[in-house]
Design a protein around this motif. Structure first.
Motif, PDB file in Angstrom:
ATOM      1  N   THR A 272      10.609  -5.004 -12.601  1.00 44.50           N
ATOM      2  CA  THR A 272       9.465  -5.903 -12.750  1.00 44.50           C
ATOM      3  C   THR A 272       8.767  -6.015 -11.404  1.00 44.50           C
ATOM      4  OG1 THR A 272      10.535  -7.204 -14.477  1.00 44.50           O
ATOM      5  CG2 THR A 272       8.743  -8.256 -13.287  1.00 44.50           C
ATOM      6  N   ILE A 273       7.446  -5.903 -11.413  1.00 41.95           N
ATOM      7  CA  ILE A 273       6.688  -6.108 -10.178  1.00 41.95           C
ATOM      8  C   ILE A 273       6.190  -7.545 -10.152  1.00 41.95           C
ATOM      9  CG2 ILE A 273       4.481  -5.298 -11.150  1.00 41.95           C
ATOM     10  CD1 ILE A 273       4.007  -4.029  -8.291  1.00 41.95           C
ATOM     11  N   ASP A 274       6.291  -8.153  -9.001  1.00 44.32           N
ATOM     12  CA  ASP A 274       5.945  -9.558  -8.834  1.00 44.32           C
ATOM     13  C   ASP A 274       4.811  -9.683  -7.819  1.00 44.32           C
ATOM     14  OD1 ASP A 274       8.311 -10.162 -10.386  1.00 44.32           O
ATOM     15  OD2 ASP A 274       9.443  -9.741  -8.568  1.00 44.32           O
ATOM     16  N   PHE A 275       4.026 -10.755  -7.945  1.00 42.88           N
ATOM     17  CA  PHE A 275       2.929 -10.941  -6.999  1.00 42.88           C
ATOM     18  C   PHE A 275       2.737 -12.420  -6.711  1.00 42.88           C
ATOM     19  CE2 PHE A 275       1.332 -10.955 -11.253  1.00 42.88           C
ATOM     20  CZ  PHE A 275       0.304 -11.883 -11.299  1.00 42.88           C
ATOM     21  N   ASP A 276       2.437 -12.725  -5.444  1.00 41.46           N
ATOM     22  CA  ASP A 276       2.241 -14.115  -5.014  1.00 41.46           C
ATOM     23  C   ASP A 276       3.319 -15.035  -5.583  1.00 41.46           C
ATOM     24  OD1 ASP A 276       0.045 -13.288  -3.642  1.00 41.46           O
ATOM     25  OD2 ASP A 276      -1.433 -14.247  -4.936  1.00 41.46           O
ATOM     26  N   LYS A 277       4.573 -14.552  -5.593  1.00 40.71           N
ATOM     27  CA  LYS A 277       5.726 -15.302  -6.078  1.00 40.71           C
ATOM     28  C   LYS A 277       5.609 -15.666  -7.571  1.00 40.71           C
ATOM     29  CE  LYS A 277       7.103 -16.923  -1.577  1.00 40.71           C
ATOM     30  NZ  LYS A 277       6.069 -16.231  -0.798  1.00 40.71           N
ATOM     31  N   GLU A 278       4.915 -14.821  -8.320  1.00 47.67           N
ATOM     32  CA  GLU A 278       4.854 -14.958  -9.770  1.00 47.67           C
ATOM     33  C   GLU A 278       5.283 -13.630 -10.379  1.00 47.67           C
ATOM     34  OE1 GLU A 278       4.123 -17.769 -11.241  1.00 47.67           O
ATOM     35  OE2 GLU A 278       3.451 -18.852  -9.461  1.00 47.67           O
ATOM     36  N   ARG A 279       5.831 -13.675 -11.614  1.00 47.81           N
ATOM     37  CA  ARG A 279       6.219 -12.445 -12.299  1.00 47.81           C
ATOM     38  C   ARG A 279       5.013 -11.815 -12.978  1.00 47.81           C
ATOM     39  NH1 ARG A 279      12.308 -12.669 -12.813  1.00 47.81           N
ATOM     40  NH2 ARG A 279      12.443 -11.539 -10.878  1.00 47.81           N
ATOM     41  N   TYR A 280       4.900 -10.494 -12.865  1.00 47.29           N
ATOM     42  CA  TYR A 280       3.799  -9.812 -13.551  1.00 47.29           C
ATOM     43  C   TYR A 280       4.298  -9.017 -14.756  1.00 47.29           C
ATOM     44  CZ  TYR A 280       0.022  -6.737 -14.769  1.00 47.29           C
ATOM     45  OH  TYR A 280      -0.930  -6.060 -15.492  1.00 47.29           O
ATOM     46  N   GLY A 281       4.977  -7.927 -14.511  1.00 48.43           N
ATOM     47  CA  GLY A 281       5.433  -7.084 -15.610  1.00 48.43           C
ATOM     48  C   GLY A 281       6.060  -5.813 -15.064  1.00 48.43           C
ATOM     49  N   GLN A 282       6.366  -4.896 -15.952  1.00 48.55           N
ATOM     50  CA  GLN A 282       7.085  -3.696 -15.558  1.00 48.55           C
ATOM     51  C   GLN A 282       6.135  -2.592 -15.115  1.00 48.55           C
ATOM     52  OE1 GLN A 282       9.710  -2.635 -18.794  1.00 48.55           O
ATOM     53  NE2 GLN A 282      11.195  -4.224 -18.270  1.00 48.55           N
ATOM     54  N   LEU A 283       6.700  -1.664 -14.342  1.00 48.10           N
ATOM     55  CA  LEU A 283       5.979  -0.464 -13.942  1.00 48.10           C
ATOM     56  C   LEU A 283       5.776   0.416 -15.170  1.00 48.10           C
ATOM     57  CD1 LEU A 283       7.988   0.367 -10.681  1.00 48.10           C
ATOM     58  CD2 LEU A 283       5.860  -0.912 -10.865  1.00 48.10           C
ATOM     59  N   PRO A 284       4.760   1.305 -15.156  1.00 49.89           N
ATOM     60  CA  PRO A 284       3.866   1.656 -14.055  1.00 49.89           C
ATOM     61  C   PRO A 284       2.714   0.655 -13.910  1.00 49.89           C
ATOM     62  CG  PRO A 284       3.337   2.974 -15.953  1.00 49.89           C
ATOM     63  CD  PRO A 284       4.546   2.161 -16.337  1.00 49.89           C
ATOM     64  N   VAL A 285       2.114   0.642 -12.697  1.00 50.54           N
ATOM     65  CA  VAL A 285       0.956  -0.206 -12.452  1.00 50.54           C
ATOM     66  C   VAL A 285      -0.044   0.524 -11.566  1.00 50.54           C
ATOM     67  CG1 VAL A 285       2.137  -2.425 -12.679  1.00 50.54           C
ATOM     68  CG2 VAL A 285       2.072  -1.280 -10.449  1.00 50.54           C
ATOM     69  N   HIS A 286      -1.286   0.099 -11.685  1.00 48.32           N
ATOM     70  CA  HIS A 286      -2.342   0.538 -10.756  1.00 48.32           C
ATOM     71  C   HIS A 286      -2.691  -0.659  -9.884  1.00 48.32           C
ATOM     72  CE1 HIS A 286      -5.887   2.558  -9.171  1.00 48.32           C
ATOM     73  NE2 HIS A 286      -6.579   1.453  -9.418  1.00 48.32           N
ATOM     74  N   ILE A 287      -2.638  -0.476  -8.559  1.00 48.86           N
ATOM     75  CA  ILE A 287      -2.916  -1.556  -7.621  1.00 48.86           C
ATOM     76  C   ILE A 287      -4.120  -1.152  -6.780  1.00 48.86           C
ATOM     77  CG2 ILE A 287      -1.970  -3.006  -5.787  1.00 48.86           C
ATOM     78  CD1 ILE A 287       0.809  -2.213  -6.697  1.00 48.86           C
ATOM     79  N   GLU A 288      -5.049  -2.077  -6.588  1.00 51.26           N
ATOM     80  CA  GLU A 288      -6.227  -1.769  -5.782  1.00 51.26           C
ATOM     81  C   GLU A 288      -6.721  -3.001  -5.039  1.00 51.26           C
ATOM     82  OE1 GLU A 288     -10.109  -1.523  -8.125  1.00 51.26           O
ATOM     83  OE2 GLU A 288      -8.602  -1.151  -9.701  1.00 51.26           O
ATOM     84  N   SER A 289      -7.544  -2.771  -4.034  1.00 59.95           N
ATOM     85  CA  SER A 289      -8.184  -3.854  -3.296  1.00 59.95           C
ATOM     86  C   SER A 289      -9.571  -4.085  -3.880  1.00 59.95           C
ATOM     87  CB  SER A 289      -8.292  -3.499  -1.811  1.00 59.95           C
ATOM     88  OG  SER A 289      -9.038  -4.474  -1.118  1.00 59.95           O
ATOM     89  N   VAL A 290      -9.878  -5.356  -4.166  1.00 64.78           N
ATOM     90  CA  VAL A 290     -11.214  -5.730  -4.639  1.00 64.78           C
ATOM     91  C   VAL A 290     -11.926  -6.411  -3.471  1.00 64.78           C
ATOM     92  CG1 VAL A 290     -12.547  -7.011  -6.335  1.00 64.78           C
ATOM     93  CG2 VAL A 290     -10.321  -6.046  -6.967  1.00 64.78           C
ATOM     94  N   LYS A 291     -12.937  -5.771  -2.951  1.00 62.29           N
ATOM     95  CA  LYS A 291     -13.554  -6.210  -1.701  1.00 62.29           C
ATOM     96  C   LYS A 291     -14.424  -7.460  -1.899  1.00 62.29           C
ATOM     97  CE  LYS A 291     -15.890  -4.228   2.338  1.00 62.29           C
ATOM     98  NZ  LYS A 291     -14.826  -4.634   3.262  1.00 62.29           N
ATOM     99  N   LYS A 292     -14.196  -8.449  -1.006  1.00 61.13           N
ATOM    100  CA  LYS A 292     -14.995  -9.682  -0.953  1.00 61.13           C
ATOM    101  C   LYS A 292     -15.158 -10.309  -2.334  1.00 61.13           C
ATOM    102  CE  LYS A 292     -17.390  -8.314   3.272  1.00 61.13           C
ATOM    103  NZ  LYS A 292     -18.658  -8.124   3.987  1.00 61.13           N
ATOM    104  N   ALA A 293     -14.032 -10.593  -2.961  1.00 62.03           N
ATOM    105  CA  ALA A 293     -14.024 -11.054  -4.349  1.00 62.03           C
ATOM    106  C   ALA A 293     -14.211 -12.558  -4.498  1.00 62.03           C
ATOM    107  CB  ALA A 293     -12.718 -10.635  -5.028  1.00 62.03           C
ATOM    108  N   VAL A 294     -13.862 -13.343  -3.460  1.00 59.41           N
ATOM    109  CA  VAL A 294     -13.909 -14.799  -3.607  1.00 59.41           C
ATOM    110  C   VAL A 294     -14.239 -15.439  -2.262  1.00 59.41           C
ATOM    111  CG1 VAL A 294     -11.421 -15.097  -3.168  1.00 59.41           C
ATOM    112  CG2 VAL A 294     -12.647 -16.817  -4.504  1.00 59.41           C
TER     113      VAL A 294
END
Length: 299
Positions: A272-294
């Motif tokens: 399981t891949i986790d993010f910001d100390k939250e659970r997301y889900g299982q691999l495979p995943v696509h990860i990217e940077s979203v520029k100036k989003a907020v």
């Protein structure tokens, strides 16, 4: 009418910050920074995200996330998903508060009110896993579960050290197991026997701790760290290198920067891949940077 919304993690009441929030809201109103404040308390997963998504574009001058990194994560996800472009302020009251610490966001009443009065903002990048966003980092591997096994009580007592304590406790059980992960990006294409994989959006874990924070958070890149199989006897030395910011020179460490990355699993128990100390889900995943989003309100 100038309006603000405060989204407050209900658990912060146990940490004695509610009086502080009342004082801050009073200061904002008395100094006519805003004329009206709406308050929403969160009690379960996704409450903060839903509250942030409800906001209409232009309805609020800003929204304040009151809580730890998880609350900040949810509010920013809600702002982005709701397409309301509301600037985000942060009052940190969690365990690590990595995001607020990075930007030197003050919690005291006067500093916070002055910050909101000046309304200086930066538009920061966020990371994206498939269809969800993260502010700090995403991680997976046999060592990645420690943060999620750390109890709320432990975090309240030990703070940041709770994660290291939990990691030390679980290390003998794990015996540094690895899984075979495939990494595909413009900069790096390999299969690695991996104990831990981290994609960092904001922060200074990888030798850039003295760099320009604003530049790091707006450059459109993710920092990628891969820890391969390491003998248990070398773990203390690796932790020391981490604390000193010298871990990029350690054997078994791979580091690179990229705008996007695909991660899949070739062998081992499903991860399981986790993010910001939250659970997301299982691999495979696509990860990217979203520029100036907020937009984030900063001192």
């Amino acid at each position: 009418m100038k309006k603000a919304k405060f989204i407050i993690n209900a658990a912060v009441g146990k940490q004695d910050v509610l009086y502080q929030i009342e004082s801050i809201i009073g200061c904002l109103i008395l100094n006519q920074v805003v004329n009206h404040v709406d308050v929403a308390y969160t009690h379960k997963e996704n409450d903060a995200m839903i509250e942030a998504m409800k906001m209409q574009k232009g309805e609020y001058d800003f929204v304040t996330a009151v809580g730890g990194d998880g609350t900040v994560h949810d509010v920013i996800n809600g702002v982005i998903r709701g397409c309301n472009e509301t600037p985000v302020a942060v009052i940190s009251s969690g365990t690590a508060n990595s995001f607020a610490s990075l930007l030197n966001l003050a919690n005291d009443r006067d500093s916070f009110c002055k910050m909101c009065m000046k309304m200086k903002t930066i538009s920061i990048d966020v990371g994206k896993i498939n269809d969800k966003y993260f502010v700090n980092s995403a991680a997976c591997g046999t060592l990645a579960g420690n943060a999620f096994e750390t109890s709320v009580q432990s975090k309240a007592v030990f703070g940041k050290m709770a994660y290291f304590i939990e990691g030390a406790k679980s290390m003998p059980k794990q015996k540094m197991k690895t899984v075979k992960l495939k990494f595909s990006s413009k900069e790096f294409n390999e299969v690695k026997e991996t104990a831990l994989f981290v994609a960092r959006n904001s922060g200074s874990l990888y030798g850039n701790k003295n760099g320009d924070v604003t530049k790091m958070m707006t450059d459109g890149y993710l920092d990628i760290l891969i820890i391969e199989k390491i003998d248990l006897i070398n773990i203390p030395g690796l932790f020391i290198k981490f604390m000193q910011g010298d871990h990029l020179n350690a054997p078994g460490i791979t580091y690179f920067r990229t705008k996007s990355l695909d991660v899949s699993q070739e062998s081992g128990q499903p991860l399981t891949i986790d993010f910001d100390k939250e659970r997301y889900g299982q691999l495979p995943v696509h990860i990217e940077s979203v520029k100036k989003a907020v937009k984030i309100i900063i001192p």
